[in-house]
Design a protein around this motif. Structure first.
Motif, PDB file in Angstrom:
ATOM      1  N   GLU A 120      -4.137   4.042  13.813  1.00 20.11           N
ATOM      2  CA  GLU A 120      -3.303   4.883  14.686  1.00 20.11           C
ATOM      3  C   GLU A 120      -2.277   5.649  13.863  1.00 20.11           C
ATOM      4  OE1 GLU A 120      -2.218   4.922  18.138  1.00 20.11           O
ATOM      5  OE2 GLU A 120      -4.261   4.267  18.610  1.00 20.11           O
ATOM      6  N   GLN A 121      -1.598   4.899  12.997  1.00 22.58           N
ATOM      7  CA  GLN A 121      -0.502   5.484  12.229  1.00 22.58           C
ATOM      8  C   GLN A 121      -0.966   6.625  11.342  1.00 22.58           C
ATOM      9  OE1 GLN A 121       3.026   4.765  12.155  1.00 22.58           O
ATOM     10  NE2 GLN A 121       2.233   4.065  14.098  1.00 22.58           N
ATOM     11  N   ILE A 122      -2.051   6.405  10.600  1.00 21.13           N
ATOM     12  CA  ILE A 122      -2.417   7.433   9.635  1.00 21.13           C
ATOM     13  C   ILE A 122      -3.139   8.602  10.281  1.00 21.13           C
ATOM     14  CG2 ILE A 122      -2.311   6.115   7.499  1.00 21.13           C
ATOM     15  CD1 ILE A 122      -5.200   5.598   7.713  1.00 21.13           C
ATOM     16  N   THR A 123      -3.825   8.367  11.401  1.00 21.91           N
ATOM     17  CA  THR A 123      -4.481   9.520  12.029  1.00 21.91           C
ATOM     18  C   THR A 123      -3.440  10.460  12.633  1.00 21.91           C
ATOM     19  OG1 THR A 123      -4.829   8.116  13.962  1.00 21.91           O
ATOM     20  CG2 THR A 123      -6.722   8.483  12.558  1.00 21.91           C
ATOM     21  N   PRO A 133       0.832  -1.212   0.000  1.00 22.17           N
ATOM     22  CA  PRO A 133       0.000   0.000   0.000  1.00 22.17           C
ATOM     23  C   PRO A 133       0.866   1.261   0.000  1.00 22.17           C
ATOM     24  CG  PRO A 133      -0.178  -1.211   2.077  1.00 22.17           C
ATOM     25  CD  PRO A 133       0.518  -2.091   1.128  1.00 22.17           C
ATOM     26  N   GLU A 134       0.300   2.326  -0.570  1.00 17.80           N
ATOM     27  CA  GLU A 134       1.110   3.534  -0.744  1.00 17.80           C
ATOM     28  C   GLU A 134       0.956   4.478   0.437  1.00 17.80           C
ATOM     29  OE1 GLU A 134       1.744   5.930  -4.663  1.00 17.80           O
ATOM     30  OE2 GLU A 134       0.607   4.101  -5.110  1.00 17.80           O
ATOM     31  N   THR A 135       1.943   4.464   1.316  1.00 17.52           N
ATOM     32  CA  THR A 135       1.997   5.437   2.394  1.00 17.52           C
ATOM     33  C   THR A 135       3.439   5.481   2.878  1.00 17.52           C
ATOM     34  OG1 THR A 135       1.134   6.040   4.560  1.00 17.52           O
ATOM     35  CG2 THR A 135       1.355   3.705   4.119  1.00 17.52           C
ATOM     36  N   TYR A 136       3.782   6.536   3.595  1.00 14.54           N
ATOM     37  CA  TYR A 136       5.191   6.740   3.929  1.00 14.54           C
ATOM     38  C   TYR A 136       5.782   5.635   4.810  1.00 14.54           C
ATOM     39  CZ  TYR A 136       4.062   8.069   8.679  1.00 14.54           C
ATOM     40  OH  TYR A 136       3.632   8.031   9.969  1.00 14.54           O
ATOM     41  N   PHE A 137       4.933   4.909   5.566  1.00 13.94           N
ATOM     42  CA  PHE A 137       5.487   3.889   6.470  1.00 13.94           C
ATOM     43  C   PHE A 137       5.307   2.490   5.920  1.00 13.94           C
ATOM     44  CE2 PHE A 137       1.170   4.866   7.859  1.00 13.94           C
ATOM     45  CZ  PHE A 137       0.590   3.614   7.953  1.00 13.94           C
ATOM     46  N   SER A 138       5.185   2.388   4.586  1.00 16.34           N
ATOM     47  CA  SER A 138       4.938   1.096   3.960  1.00 16.34           C
ATOM     48  C   SER A 138       6.078   0.750   3.011  1.00 16.34           C
ATOM     49  CB  SER A 138       3.607   1.193   3.217  1.00 16.34           C
ATOM     50  OG  SER A 138       3.481   0.185   2.265  1.00 16.34           O
ATOM     51  N   GLY A 139       6.134  -0.518   2.613  1.00 18.93           N
ATOM     52  CA  GLY A 139       7.139  -0.959   1.655  1.00 18.93           C
ATOM     53  C   GLY A 139       8.182  -1.851   2.306  1.00 18.93           C
ATOM     54  N   SER A 140       9.172  -2.249   1.487  1.00 18.01           N
ATOM     55  CA  SER A 140      10.202  -3.172   1.972  1.00 18.01           C
ATOM     56  C   SER A 140      10.990  -2.536   3.122  1.00 18.01           C
ATOM     57  CB  SER A 140      11.155  -3.522   0.842  1.00 18.01           C
ATOM     58  OG  SER A 140      10.484  -4.309  -0.104  1.00 18.01           O
ATOM     59  N   GLY A 141      11.176  -3.295   4.185  1.00 19.84           N
ATOM     60  CA  GLY A 141      11.944  -2.810   5.327  1.00 19.84           C
ATOM     61  C   GLY A 141      11.259  -1.678   6.075  1.00 19.84           C
ATOM     62  N   SER A 142       9.930  -1.610   6.005  1.00 19.47           N
ATOM     63  CA  SER A 142       9.212  -0.498   6.635  1.00 19.47           C
ATOM     64  C   SER A 142       8.611  -0.923   7.963  1.00 19.47           C
ATOM     65  CB  SER A 142       8.087  -0.033   5.723  1.00 19.47           C
ATOM     66  OG  SER A 142       7.105  -1.045   5.637  1.00 19.47           O
ATOM     67  N   THR A 143       8.060   0.066   8.685  1.00 18.86           N
ATOM     68  CA  THR A 143       7.374  -0.249   9.938  1.00 18.86           C
ATOM     69  C   THR A 143       6.119  -1.054   9.670  1.00 18.86           C
ATOM     70  OG1 THR A 143       7.502   2.155  10.035  1.00 18.86           O
ATOM     71  CG2 THR A 143       7.398   0.998  12.111  1.00 18.86           C
ATOM     72  N   LEU A 144       5.437  -0.764   8.560  1.00 18.48           N
ATOM     73  CA  LEU A 144       4.220  -1.528   8.257  1.00 18.48           C
ATOM     74  C   LEU A 144       4.557  -3.009   8.136  1.00 18.48           C
ATOM     75  CD1 LEU A 144       1.325  -2.114   7.379  1.00 18.48           C
ATOM     76  CD2 LEU A 144       1.894  -1.331   5.100  1.00 18.48           C
ATOM     77  N   MET A 145       5.651  -3.292   7.408  1.00 22.16           N
ATOM     78  CA  MET A 145       6.006  -4.685   7.188  1.00 22.16           C
ATOM     79  C   MET A 145       6.328  -5.376   8.513  1.00 22.16           C
ATOM     80  SD  MET A 145       8.874  -6.074   4.641  1.00 22.16           S
ATOM     81  CE  MET A 145       8.095  -6.151   3.066  1.00 22.16           C
ATOM     82  N   SER A 146       7.115  -4.719   9.369  1.00 25.66           N
ATOM     83  CA  SER A 146       7.490  -5.414  10.596  1.00 25.66           C
ATOM     84  C   SER A 146       6.299  -5.491  11.556  1.00 25.66           C
ATOM     85  CB  SER A 146       8.709  -4.762  11.257  1.00 25.66           C
ATOM     86  OG  SER A 146       8.411  -3.478  11.690  1.00 25.66           O
ATOM     87  N   ARG A 147       5.453  -4.449  11.578  1.00 29.11           N
ATOM     88  CA  ARG A 147       4.307  -4.494  12.482  1.00 29.11           C
ATOM     89  C   ARG A 147       3.270  -5.508  12.005  1.00 29.11           C
ATOM     90  NH1 ARG A 147       0.880  -5.282  15.163  1.00 29.11           N
ATOM     91  NH2 ARG A 147      -0.086  -4.115  16.882  1.00 29.11           N
ATOM     92  N   ALA A 148       3.039  -5.557  10.684  1.00 27.45           N
ATOM     93  CA  ALA A 148       2.111  -6.548  10.145  1.00 27.45           C
ATOM     94  C   ALA A 148       2.663  -7.945  10.410  1.00 27.45           C
ATOM     95  CB  ALA A 148       1.906  -6.329   8.652  1.00 27.45           C
ATOM     96  N   GLY A 149       3.992  -8.082  10.305  1.00 23.44           N
ATOM     97  CA  GLY A 149       4.625  -9.366  10.586  1.00 23.44           C
ATOM     98  C   GLY A 149       4.284  -9.855  11.986  1.00 23.44           C
ATOM     99  N   GLN A 150       4.205  -8.914  12.950  1.00 23.31           N
ATOM    100  CA  GLN A 150       3.863  -9.307  14.322  1.00 23.31           C
ATOM    101  C   GLN A 150       2.448  -9.888  14.389  1.00 23.31           C
ATOM    102  OE1 GLN A 150       4.486  -5.893  16.837  1.00 23.31           O
ATOM    103  NE2 GLN A 150       6.678  -5.826  16.421  1.00 23.31           N
ATOM    104  N   SER A 151       1.495  -9.207  13.716  1.00 30.30           N
ATOM    105  CA  SER A 151       0.113  -9.722  13.733  1.00 30.30           C
ATOM    106  C   SER A 151       0.051 -11.090  13.060  1.00 30.30           C
ATOM    107  CB  SER A 151      -0.831  -8.766  13.001  1.00 30.30           C
ATOM    108  OG  SER A 151      -0.660  -7.447  13.438  1.00 30.30           O
ATOM    109  N   LEU A 152       0.743 -11.204  11.922  1.00 28.54           N
ATOM    110  CA  LEU A 152       0.673 -12.447  11.149  1.00 28.54           C
ATOM    111  C   LEU A 152       1.319 -13.596  11.906  1.00 28.54           C
ATOM    112  CD1 LEU A 152       1.533 -10.915   7.671  1.00 28.54           C
ATOM    113  CD2 LEU A 152      -0.683 -11.779   8.421  1.00 28.54           C
ATOM    114  N   GLN A 153       2.422 -13.293  12.572  1.00 29.10           N
ATOM    115  CA  GLN A 153       3.090 -14.327  13.352  1.00 29.10           C
ATOM    116  C   GLN A 153       2.189 -14.771  14.504  1.00 29.10           C
ATOM    117  OE1 GLN A 153       6.781 -13.093  15.047  1.00 29.10           O
ATOM    118  NE2 GLN A 153       7.611 -15.147  15.039  1.00 29.10           N
TER     119      GLN A 153
END
Lengths: 433, 311
Positions: free
Chosen positions: A425-428, A383-403
């Protein structure tokens, strides 16, 4: 607006300009009129060796350019350093970037590629796959020049799959067209290995995110993250994709205790019949000398095999003062690496972005990596936002939920709500760009 | 032996010391000797402290040149940010969970070595050696030991017929793996402090107790442990402060992922990610100042407690 911040920035800029001027006058036209070119990248391991080769190829082509290559640790440290260097005006002349991280760099930190300059060097943007082009064109301006596409791919051990009766008569993997079929194939492979059927690094957020995002998009899931919120996320699709992960990680089909290192190792040591990961693990599978092949990740849901991918690409970081000679050399170098990307593709498994290379008979003959070349037409970027993409906070935080879901600490519903709540939380909070 | 003829270290011959000492203490030359240190200290500690505090009142971004004064908005936000409290909880849990074994194990190790086992130098070295390793090495070693499917620990467990443990993948276990790693890595330092304190207990006390008929356990509880009280106080204070600073080993062990389900994300990692990955320097400064105040409070409470226990 504050003065303390401005004064510091001004000072920084002034220093940068001063240093830049000193550099320009002394080194940019060094002895014999050589041009200095600073290039940053984040490639380690086998990709690192291939990148060094690409850089050396350019050095041989352009003896008048002195390239200083800097390899930084991949992930957050790289993107932080590059963004800071851009903001401070002292960025390198050319840098590597994941196309998925373009949003992190906003509108001010990167210069656009001049299509006329590229055309003068024989590169037209029509030569790139459309989905990749859509991502690197921001408001109609080319922000990044793609070198490759690296989608999630399906590795399979031909020997194990044959014994499990999963191969077609021609020796390739028989088509898998549904989630049930994939799980069943995993079960059958597990019976053969006596260990697990499918290897996936649950503990490595980039691996598990790749699978989640592919399935989420195959399910028609949408994730829009407008600045200021709220997050618009297809909860049903997220729950369904997470349910698949949970079913798969039952300890037999896939083990929930694998991580980024042990998942490829399990496949390389024939403890698993399948491996879900990006194409770069082709090196470890080759080195293990196991009978294996690779194919496009199948459509487990829906009809189109949408697959999470990213694209290593070149960018022109914003500088306080641009030296035209170095800028021209940056164009030369980027185009040279694109043209020579066959070695990058065959060695690292990446799909070349330039159609001239992707359509070349040399690439098409390369097994097994050209098997999944069509994936470039169905790639799905993050998804297109500043905290997304490879090596981003979105990836590591989503990884926590998925794990959490894969290890059964969370139900799929809880996992989806956990992720969506965090996104909200992040986008607001508003963008720091 | 020449003990009688050579002055003990630290003892200075009378006469010369008084004159030399006065000229250094009373003179104005001293400032020049500490000036190099003071400059470095001011530039790299004091100034960043003040600058960080001022940042916390702005919405400063790492990649944007303008910033707005936002007053206490950053502080107001952190109180309603669940991630701040969650990661603070992880840090506090780690501090409690690691301080107890780090003090207890160090004490037991020091007592064992002090009982006079053969090859003392070997035990001292073996217990202290892991402390010499750099954090990255320690984290990489334990990544392999903890590995779910190929790790040594699970190999041993399966050899004993026990089920495998998801050391690095179970949300309930992730933080305790960091505790185990940290105990193995840093217990040597506390061990050294205890060993020094044990060696400072006069042997006459034990001899007198023995003559009075005190057995081994009696001597341990009536002489050794009471005399180690001050050391224990020191070890606990140092350990609590060190454990609150949890960041590097957890960050490397989990490759910046924050551990299974985020269970091993300490507050300092959240500060780092907020400031340097998500660029919110102002907000990150506010979180770190809140944490700073909390550490000061904990240190004050500990000082008060240890003073009371000494009375």
């Amino acid at each position: 607006m504050t003065t303390h911040r401005l004064s510091r920035r001004t000072l920084l800029r002034a220093t940068a300009v001063g240093a830049g001027a000193a550099v320009l006058s002394s080194c940019a036209r060094g002895p014999g009129g050589a041009v200095d070119l600073a290039y940053w990248n984040f490639f380690g391991g086998s990709d690192g060796e291939l990148m060094v080769k690409l850089v050396n190829d350019f050095r041989a082509e352009a003896p008048g350019v002195r390239v200083t290559g800097t390899t930084l640790d991949w992930g957050p440290p790289y993107y932080t350093k590059l963004a800071m260097a851009c903001a401070g005006g002292r960025a390198p002349d050319l840098a590597t970037l994941h196309a998925s991280r373009l949003a992190t760099f906003g509108r001010d930190l990167l210069d656009e590629w001049d299509l006329a300059e590229l055309a003068a060097r024989g590169v037209s943007i029509e030569e790139f796959p459309q989905p990749v082009l859509d991502r690197v064109l921001v408001d109609g301006r080319l922000r990044a020049l793609p070198l490759d596409t690296h989608p999630l791919v399906l590795y399979y051990n031909t020997d194990i799959c044959e014994r499990a009766g999963l191969l077609a008569p021609d020796g390739t993997l028989a088509p898998i067209t549904s989630a049930e079929q994939m799980l069943d194939a995993g079960r059958r492979a597990a019976e053969v290995t006596g260990s697990i059927g499918i290897s996936l690094g649950i503990g490595e957020s980039s691996h598990v995110w790749m699978v989640f995002w592919s399935l989420f998009r195959q399910l028609g899931g949408e994730m829009r993250l407008p600045d200021g919120g709220p997050a618009e996320v297809d909860r049903d699709a997220a729950v369904q994709a997470m349910t698949f992960l949970r079913e798969m990680c039952d300890g037999t089909i896939c083990s929930p205790t694998l991580d980024g290192q042990s998942a490829p190792a399990a496949f390389a040591s024939e403890q698993a019949g399948f491996l879900f990961v990006g194409p770069w693990e082709v090196t470890s599978a080759r080195e293990a000398e196991i009978p294996f092949s690779m194919t496009q990740f199948p459509a487990l849901f829906g009809d189109t095999p949408f697959v999470r991918a990213d694209s290593h690409s070149f960018v022109l970081p914003a500088q306080a003062s641009v030296d035209p000679a170095a800028r021209a050399a940056a164009y030369d170098m980027a185009v040279s690496m694109l043209r020579n990307s066959l070695v990058w593709a065959t060695g690292g498994g990446h799909i070349p972005a330039l159609s001239a290379v992707a359509a070349s008979p040399e690439y098409r003959a390369e097994q097994p990596i050209s098997n999944y070349r069509e994936a470039a037409q169905v790639v799905e970027f993050d998804p297109e936002t500043y905290f997304s993409g490879s090596g981003s906070t979105l990836m590591s935080r989503a990884g926590q939920s998925l794990q959490g879901v894969a290890t059964r600490a969370l139900t799929p519903e809880q996992g989806a709500d956990d992720l969506i709540g965090w996104l909200d939380e992040q986008i607001t909070f508003g963008s720091p760009l | 032996m020449t003990a009688g003829t050579v002055a003990a270290p630290g003892r200075v011959a009378p006469g010369t010391a008084a004159r030399g000492g006065r000229s250094l203490v009373g003179g104005r030359g001293g400032i020049w000797f500490v000036l190099p240190f003071l400059l470095v200290y001011a530039a790299f500690v004091l100034w960043p402290l003040v600058y960080g505090l001022s940042l916390s009142f702005f919405d400063t971004s790492l990649v944007r040149s303008e910033s707005q004064f936002v007053g206490l908005a950053n502080y107001a936000r952190l109180f309603s940010d669940p991630e701040v409290w969650r990661t603070l909880g992880v840090t506090v849990l780690f501090t409690i969970g690691s301080t107890i074994p780090l003090v207890a194990v160090a004490l037991v190790m020091a007592l064992l070595v002090q009982t006079g086992v053969r090859g003392q130098w070997f035990w001292r070295f073996a217990y202290f050696a892991p402390f010499l390793l750099p954090v990255a090495t320690v984290a990489l070693i334990w990544q392999w030991l903890f590995s779910g499917d190929y790790g040594l620990l699970n190999g041993v467990l399966s050899g004993l017929g026990l089920p495998a443990v998801g050391w690095l993948t179970e949300p309930d276990i992730g933080l305790w793996s960091v505790v185990i790693l940290t105990v193995w890595w840093t217990v040597g330092f506390n061990f050294l402090l205890y060993l020094a304190a044990l060696q400072a207990i006069p042997a006459q006390l034990y001899e007198a107790a023995e003559i009075d008929g005190a057995g081994g356990w009696r001597r341990l509880f009536s002489i050794t442990l009471p005399l180690l009280n001050r050391t224990t106080g020191l070890v606990v204070v140092l350990q609590v402060l060190a454990s609150l600073k949890l960041f590097d080993q957890a960050y490397i062990l989990y490759q910046a992922n924050g551990g299974p389900g985020g269970s091993a994300t300490p507050i300092l990692q959240y500060v780092y990610e907020t400031g340097f990955v998500d660029y919110r320097l102002g907000y990150a400064s506010a979180i770190s100042y809140m944490f700073f105040v909390l550490i000061i409070l904990i240190a004050l409470v500990q000082a008060r407690l240890s003073r009371r226990s000494e009375l």
